[in-house]
Design a protein around this motif. Structure first.
Motif, PDB file in Angstrom:
ATOM      1  N   ASP A 105       0.867  -1.189   0.000  1.00  0.00           N
ATOM      2  CA  ASP A 105       0.000   0.000   0.000  1.00  0.00           C
ATOM      3  C   ASP A 105       0.899   1.233   0.000  1.00  0.00           C
ATOM      4  OD1 ASP A 105      -2.158   1.724   0.269  1.00  0.00           O
ATOM      5  OD2 ASP A 105      -2.247   1.505   2.442  1.00  0.00           O
ATOM      6  N   THR A 106       0.801   2.069  -1.017  1.00  0.00           N
ATOM      7  CA  THR A 106       1.708   3.213  -1.150  1.00  0.00           C
ATOM      8  C   THR A 106       0.947   4.537  -1.108  1.00  0.00           C
ATOM      9  OG1 THR A 106       1.589   3.331  -3.568  1.00  0.00           O
ATOM     10  CG2 THR A 106       3.209   1.814  -2.627  1.00  0.00           C
ATOM     11  N   PRO A 107       1.654   5.638  -0.863  1.00  0.00           N
ATOM     12  CA  PRO A 107       0.992   6.948  -0.850  1.00  0.00           C
ATOM     13  C   PRO A 107       0.445   7.317  -2.232  1.00  0.00           C
ATOM     14  CG  PRO A 107       3.165   7.060   0.173  1.00  0.00           C
ATOM     15  CD  PRO A 107       3.075   5.727  -0.507  1.00  0.00           C
ATOM     16  N   PRO A 108      -0.525   8.214  -2.277  1.00  0.00           N
ATOM     17  CA  PRO A 108      -1.029   8.704  -3.569  1.00  0.00           C
ATOM     18  C   PRO A 108       0.095   9.328  -4.395  1.00  0.00           C
ATOM     19  CG  PRO A 108      -2.443   9.404  -1.769  1.00  0.00           C
ATOM     20  CD  PRO A 108      -1.224   8.827  -1.145  1.00  0.00           C
ATOM     21  N   MET A 109       0.009   9.182  -5.696  1.00  0.00           N
ATOM     22  CA  MET A 109       1.095   9.621  -6.578  1.00  0.00           C
ATOM     23  C   MET A 109       0.823  10.942  -7.279  1.00  0.00           C
ATOM     24  SD  MET A 109       2.521   6.061  -8.235  1.00  0.00           S
ATOM     25  CE  MET A 109       3.577   6.993  -9.340  1.00  0.00           C
ATOM     26  N   GLY A 110      -0.297  11.599  -6.966  1.00  0.00           N
ATOM     27  CA  GLY A 110      -0.607  12.846  -7.638  1.00  0.00           C
ATOM     28  C   GLY A 110       0.446  13.918  -7.443  1.00  0.00           C
ATOM     29  N   ASN A 111       1.055  13.958  -6.226  1.00  0.00           N
ATOM     30  CA  ASN A 111       2.075  14.976  -5.981  1.00  0.00           C
ATOM     31  C   ASN A 111       3.221  14.469  -5.106  1.00  0.00           C
ATOM     32  OD1 ASN A 111       0.760  14.758  -3.575  1.00  0.00           O
ATOM     33  ND2 ASN A 111       0.141  16.906  -3.433  1.00  0.00           N
ATOM     34  N   LEU A 112       3.370  13.137  -5.006  1.00  0.00           N
ATOM     35  CA  LEU A 112       4.448  12.553  -4.219  1.00  0.00           C
ATOM     36  C   LEU A 112       5.230  11.551  -5.055  1.00  0.00           C
ATOM     37  CD1 LEU A 112       2.543  11.818  -0.867  1.00  0.00           C
ATOM     38  CD2 LEU A 112       4.118  13.712  -1.312  1.00  0.00           C
ATOM     39  N   ALA A 113       6.529  11.450  -4.783  1.00  0.00           N
ATOM     40  CA  ALA A 113       7.395  10.544  -5.549  1.00  0.00           C
ATOM     41  C   ALA A 113       7.514   9.167  -4.910  1.00  0.00           C
ATOM     42  CB  ALA A 113       8.787  11.155  -5.679  1.00  0.00           C
ATOM     43  N   ASP A 114       7.005   8.986  -3.690  1.00  0.00           N
ATOM     44  CA  ASP A 114       7.230   7.747  -2.951  1.00  0.00           C
ATOM     45  C   ASP A 114       6.779   6.510  -3.726  1.00  0.00           C
ATOM     46  OD1 ASP A 114       7.497   9.915  -1.275  1.00  0.00           O
ATOM     47  OD2 ASP A 114       6.639   8.924   0.466  1.00  0.00           O
ATOM     48  N   GLY A 115       5.583   6.574  -4.297  1.00  0.00           N
ATOM     49  CA  GLY A 115       5.047   5.429  -5.017  1.00  0.00           C
ATOM     50  C   GLY A 115       5.906   5.040  -6.202  1.00  0.00           C
ATOM     51  N   ALA A 116       6.410   6.009  -6.926  1.00  0.00           N
ATOM     52  CA  ALA A 116       7.262   5.723  -8.082  1.00  0.00           C
ATOM     53  C   ALA A 116       8.560   5.054  -7.650  1.00  0.00           C
ATOM     54  CB  ALA A 116       7.556   7.009  -8.846  1.00  0.00           C
ATOM     55  N   ILE A 117       9.081   5.438  -6.481  1.00  0.00           N
ATOM     56  CA  ILE A 117      10.306   4.822  -5.968  1.00  0.00           C
ATOM     57  C   ILE A 117      10.044   3.371  -5.580  1.00  0.00           C
ATOM     58  CG2 ILE A 117      12.050   4.921  -4.143  1.00  0.00           C
ATOM     59  CD1 ILE A 117      11.517   7.975  -4.028  1.00  0.00           C
ATOM     60  N   ILE A 118       8.945   3.136  -4.873  1.00  0.00           N
ATOM     61  CA  ILE A 118       8.601   1.778  -4.459  1.00  0.00           C
ATOM     62  C   ILE A 118       8.323   0.895  -5.671  1.00  0.00           C
ATOM     63  CG2 ILE A 118       6.855   0.409  -3.246  1.00  0.00           C
ATOM     64  CD1 ILE A 118       6.600   2.728  -1.253  1.00  0.00           C
ATOM     65  N   ALA A 119       7.717   1.447  -6.706  1.00  0.00           N
ATOM     66  CA  ALA A 119       7.340   0.664  -7.887  1.00  0.00           C
ATOM     67  C   ALA A 119       8.528  -0.031  -8.533  1.00  0.00           C
ATOM     68  CB  ALA A 119       6.647   1.568  -8.913  1.00  0.00           C
ATOM     69  N   ARG A 120       9.719   0.517  -8.387  1.00  0.00           N
ATOM     70  CA  ARG A 120      10.907  -0.100  -8.969  1.00  0.00           C
ATOM     71  C   ARG A 120      11.187  -1.474  -8.400  1.00  0.00           C
ATOM     72  NH1 ARG A 120      14.646   5.181  -7.780  1.00  0.00           N
ATOM     73  NH2 ARG A 120      13.376   6.729  -8.879  1.00  0.00           N
ATOM     74  N   ASN A 121      10.663  -1.728  -7.209  1.00  0.00           N
ATOM     75  CA  ASN A 121      10.889  -3.009  -6.549  1.00  0.00           C
ATOM     76  C   ASN A 121       9.701  -3.965  -6.684  1.00  0.00           C
ATOM     77  OD1 ASN A 121      13.503  -2.351  -5.134  1.00  0.00           O
ATOM     78  ND2 ASN A 121      12.206  -0.746  -4.259  1.00  0.00           N
ATOM     79  N   CYS A 122       8.691  -3.575  -7.454  1.00  0.00           N
ATOM     80  CA  CYS A 122       7.464  -4.368  -7.558  1.00  0.00           C
ATOM     81  C   CYS A 122       7.338  -5.016  -8.933  1.00  0.00           C
ATOM     82  CB  CYS A 122       6.244  -3.486  -7.273  1.00  0.00           C
ATOM     83  SG  CYS A 122       6.252  -2.759  -5.610  1.00  0.00           S
TER      84      CYS A 122
END
Length: 238
Positions: free
Chosen positions: A153-170
């Motif tokens: 479960d990741t933070p919303p991606m509308g204005n945060l980079a966290d999800g894009a960083i986590i996606a590299r490992n998914c």
């Protein structure tokens, strides 16, 4: 010392059609193939229902005997401990990434058979930097080996980079979309961000659809089929 088993007290939706939709989502994920083990859920904005669906999907996989781990990847503003009435002090992801805890210290078995959880841990002032650490990639490598499914479960991606960083490992990502609440342009922006990560976009979950009397699935939402971007996000959408 071994972590205590956590009792998750929150009642999930009892709606029959909601439950059936989650089962359909689970089945579709299984048909994606054995290589799809680490699955991230995200959204464009807060409160689109992403965290509830993440838990429901993880719970559903565990119920059919799959060893499943739910990872709370929102180390900015997690809702899971309060939502599931976890009152005792728990270790979490931010502590592992910052070197304060070992991986085994942040994995908790739950009262749900076959379901474990990693909570986000204390608020971090630099979440994106922590997620960029090599420790994050190493963690997912270990989790992939030790579990049949890892739901993130990741933070919303509308204005945060966290999800894009986590996606590299998914291995794959599902985008949760609240019906009628988010602009087409913003969803296209999130889709483009996900494509840049190289993580496979598995599809969309259309949530909170008020479709009473319209022949769809119940009050809580209809789940988009795979390749749902052709309908919801693609160039031919109306």
């Amino acid at each position: 010392m071994e972590n205590p088993v956590l009792e998750l007290k929150r009642e999930m939706h009892k709606d029959y059609y909601y439950s059936e939709a989650i089962k359909t989502l689970r089945t579709n994920l299984q048909f994606c193939g054995r290589s799809i083990k680490v699955i991230m859920l995200t959204s464009a904005t807060p409160d689109e229902g992403k965290s509830d669906i993440s838990f429901a999907l993880a719970q559903s996989l565990a119920q059919i005997g799959k060893k499943t781990l739910l990872v709370d990847g929102d180390i900015r503003k997690s809702v899971l401990p309060a939502r599931y009435q976890i009152t005792q002090e728990i270790n979490g992801l931010s502590q592992y990434l910052s070197g304060q805890r070992d991986l085994e210290e942040i994995i908790y078995e739950t009262s749900e058979k076959n379901l474990s959880v990693i909570f986000s841990g204390p608020y971090s002032p630099n979440p994106a930097e922590l997620l960029e650490e090599d420790a994050c990639s190493r963690m997912f490598e270990v989790l992939r080996v030790n579990h049949e499914y890892v739901i993130v479960d990741t933070p919303p991606m509308g204005n945060l980079a966290d999800g894009a960083i986590i996606a590299r490992n998914c291995d794959g990502v599902l985008l949760v979309i609240e019906s009628g609440a988010v602009s087409y342009r913003l969803e296209q922006k999130v889709k483009a961000q996900l494509e840049k990560t190289g993580c496979r976009i598995l599809g969309a979950v259309l949530n909170k659809v008020d479709i009473r009397g319209n022949g769809y699935y119940g009050k809580y939402g209809k789940y988009g089929r795979y390749k749902a971007y052709d309908r919801y996000l693609g160039g031919n959408s109306q």
